[in-house]
Design a protein around this motif. Structure first.
Motif, PDB file in Angstrom:
ATOM      1  N   ILE A  11       0.826  -1.204   0.000  1.00 55.74           N
ATOM      2  CA  ILE A  11       0.000   0.000   0.000  1.00 55.74           C
ATOM      3  C   ILE A  11       0.861   1.256   0.000  1.00 55.74           C
ATOM      4  N   VAL A  12       1.936   1.267   0.774  1.00 50.64           N
ATOM      5  CA  VAL A  12       2.839   2.424   0.768  1.00 50.64           C
ATOM      6  C   VAL A  12       3.427   2.605  -0.627  1.00 50.64           C
ATOM      7  N   ASN A  13       3.838   1.505  -1.256  1.00 53.12           N
ATOM      8  CA  ASN A  13       4.367   1.598  -2.621  1.00 53.12           C
ATOM      9  C   ASN A  13       3.324   2.173  -3.579  1.00 53.12           C
ATOM     10  N   GLU A  14       2.087   1.717  -3.451  1.00 45.25           N
ATOM     11  CA  GLU A  14       1.024   2.193  -4.330  1.00 45.25           C
ATOM     12  C   GLU A  14       0.776   3.692  -4.133  1.00 45.25           C
ATOM     13  N   ILE A  15       0.772   4.145  -2.892  1.00 42.39           N
ATOM     14  CA  ILE A  15       0.533   5.559  -2.589  1.00 42.39           C
ATOM     15  C   ILE A  15       1.673   6.435  -3.095  1.00 42.39           C
ATOM     16  N   THR A  16       2.899   5.957  -2.955  1.00 43.79           N
ATOM     17  CA  THR A  16       4.061   6.829  -3.198  1.00 43.79           C
ATOM     18  C   THR A  16       4.681   6.674  -4.586  1.00 43.79           C
ATOM     19  N   THR A  17       4.124   5.837  -5.440  1.00 49.13           N
ATOM     20  CA  THR A  17       4.680   5.713  -6.791  1.00 49.13           C
ATOM     21  C   THR A  17       3.737   6.285  -7.835  1.00 49.13           C
ATOM     22  N   GLN A  18       2.906   7.230  -7.416  1.00 46.40           N
ATOM     23  CA  GLN A  18       2.001   7.891  -8.353  1.00 46.40           C
ATOM     24  C   GLN A  18       2.803   8.769  -9.305  1.00 46.40           C
ATOM     25  N   PRO A  19       2.309   8.962 -10.531  1.00 48.23           N
ATOM     26  CA  PRO A  19       3.012   9.831 -11.479  1.00 48.23           C
ATOM     27  C   PRO A  19       3.212  11.229 -10.891  1.00 48.23           C
ATOM     28  N   GLY A  20       4.388  11.773 -11.137  1.00 48.35           N
ATOM     29  CA  GLY A  20       4.690  13.118 -10.670  1.00 48.35           C
ATOM     30  C   GLY A  20       5.380  13.171  -9.320  1.00 48.35           C
ATOM     31  N   ALA A  25       9.771   9.992  -2.545  1.00 51.75           N
ATOM     32  CA  ALA A  25       8.433  10.062  -1.945  1.00 51.75           C
ATOM     33  C   ALA A  25       8.206   8.885  -1.005  1.00 51.75           C
ATOM     34  N   GLY A  26       7.481   9.154   0.071  1.00 53.80           N
ATOM     35  CA  GLY A  26       7.173   8.112   1.032  1.00 53.80           C
ATOM     36  C   GLY A  26       6.044   8.558   1.940  1.00 53.80           C
ATOM     37  N   LEU A  27       5.709   7.715   2.884  1.00 55.55           N
ATOM     38  CA  LEU A  27       4.756   8.117   3.914  1.00 55.55           C
ATOM     39  C   LEU A  27       5.543   8.754   5.036  1.00 55.55           C
ATOM     40  N   ARG A  28       4.965   9.768   5.659  1.00 55.51           N
ATOM     41  CA  ARG A  28       5.613  10.393   6.816  1.00 55.51           C
ATOM     42  C   ARG A  28       4.690  10.239   7.998  1.00 55.51           C
ATOM     43  N   GLN A  52      13.809   9.572  10.827  1.00 55.60           N
ATOM     44  CA  GLN A  52      14.355   8.229  10.645  1.00 55.60           C
ATOM     45  C   GLN A  52      13.728   7.682   9.357  1.00 55.60           C
ATOM     46  N   VAL A  53      14.520   7.039   8.536  1.00 52.47           N
ATOM     47  CA  VAL A  53      14.026   6.504   7.268  1.00 52.47           C
ATOM     48  C   VAL A  53      13.944   4.990   7.378  1.00 52.47           C
ATOM     49  N   VAL A  54      12.752   4.453   7.091  1.00 53.50           N
ATOM     50  CA  VAL A  54      12.537   3.014   7.074  1.00 53.50           C
ATOM     51  C   VAL A  54      12.257   2.636   5.621  1.00 53.50           C
ATOM     52  N   GLU A  55      13.104   1.782   5.062  1.00 48.27           N
ATOM     53  CA  GLU A  55      12.910   1.315   3.689  1.00 48.27           C
ATOM     54  C   GLU A  55      12.751  -0.195   3.729  1.00 48.27           C
ATOM     55  N   THR A  60       9.067   3.433   1.327  1.00 48.91           N
ATOM     56  CA  THR A  60       9.800   4.338   2.203  1.00 48.91           C
ATOM     57  C   THR A  60       8.840   4.983   3.185  1.00 48.91           C
ATOM     58  N   VAL A  61       9.216   4.939   4.470  1.00 45.01           N
ATOM     59  CA  VAL A  61       8.441   5.589   5.520  1.00 45.01           C
ATOM     60  C   VAL A  61       9.396   6.491   6.288  1.00 45.01           C
ATOM     61  N   TYR A  62       8.982   7.745   6.466  1.00 39.69           N
ATOM     62  CA  TYR A  62       9.748   8.714   7.240  1.00 39.69           C
ATOM     63  C   TYR A  62       9.076   8.875   8.595  1.00 39.69           C
ATOM     64  N   LEU A  63       9.879   8.831   9.661  1.00 43.70           N
ATOM     65  CA  LEU A  63       9.368   8.962  11.026  1.00 43.70           C
ATOM     66  C   LEU A  63      10.004  10.173  11.686  1.00 43.70           C
ATOM     67  N   ASP A  64       9.177  11.102  12.212  1.00 46.19           N
ATOM     68  CA  ASP A  64       9.780  12.195  12.960  1.00 46.19           C
ATOM     69  C   ASP A  64      10.423  11.600  14.216  1.00 46.19           C
TER      70      ASP A  64
END
Length: 94
Positions: A11-20, A25-28, A52-55, A60-64
């Protein structure tokens, strides 16, 4: 460190691989300073300084910093409900 289930990764891949969107890009996930932990999940073009970057599996997920500390021993799961809304859930790692 936070880990993702197969569903969450897809789901994260689907959300963050949109055109443009950029390659970064990732979830934060950010944490609100409340008595009970509360999180906000947004799509982000890139992480913020100190995140923190989780791949995992291309996702990709970014965590404050606060979220990274609170989610260190958690697993992120995700599903799409019948209306097409993405729902995220957290569980303890095994």
């Amino acid at each position: 460190m936070l880990t993702l289930t197969e569903n969450a990764t897809a789901i994260v891949n689907e959300i963050t691989t949109q055109p443009g969107l950029s390659e970064e890009a990732g979830l934060r996930i950010t944490s609100a300073p409340t008595s009970e932990p509360s999180f906000e999940v947004t799509a982000a073009a890139q992480g913020e300084p100190g995140d923190q970057v989780v791949e995992q599996g291309g996702a990709t997920v970014y965590l404050d910093p606060s979220a990274a500390e609170l989610l260190d021993d958690k697993v992120l799961d995700a599903a799409v409900d019948p209306a097409g809304k993405v729902e995220f859930a957290l569980a303890l790692q095994d």
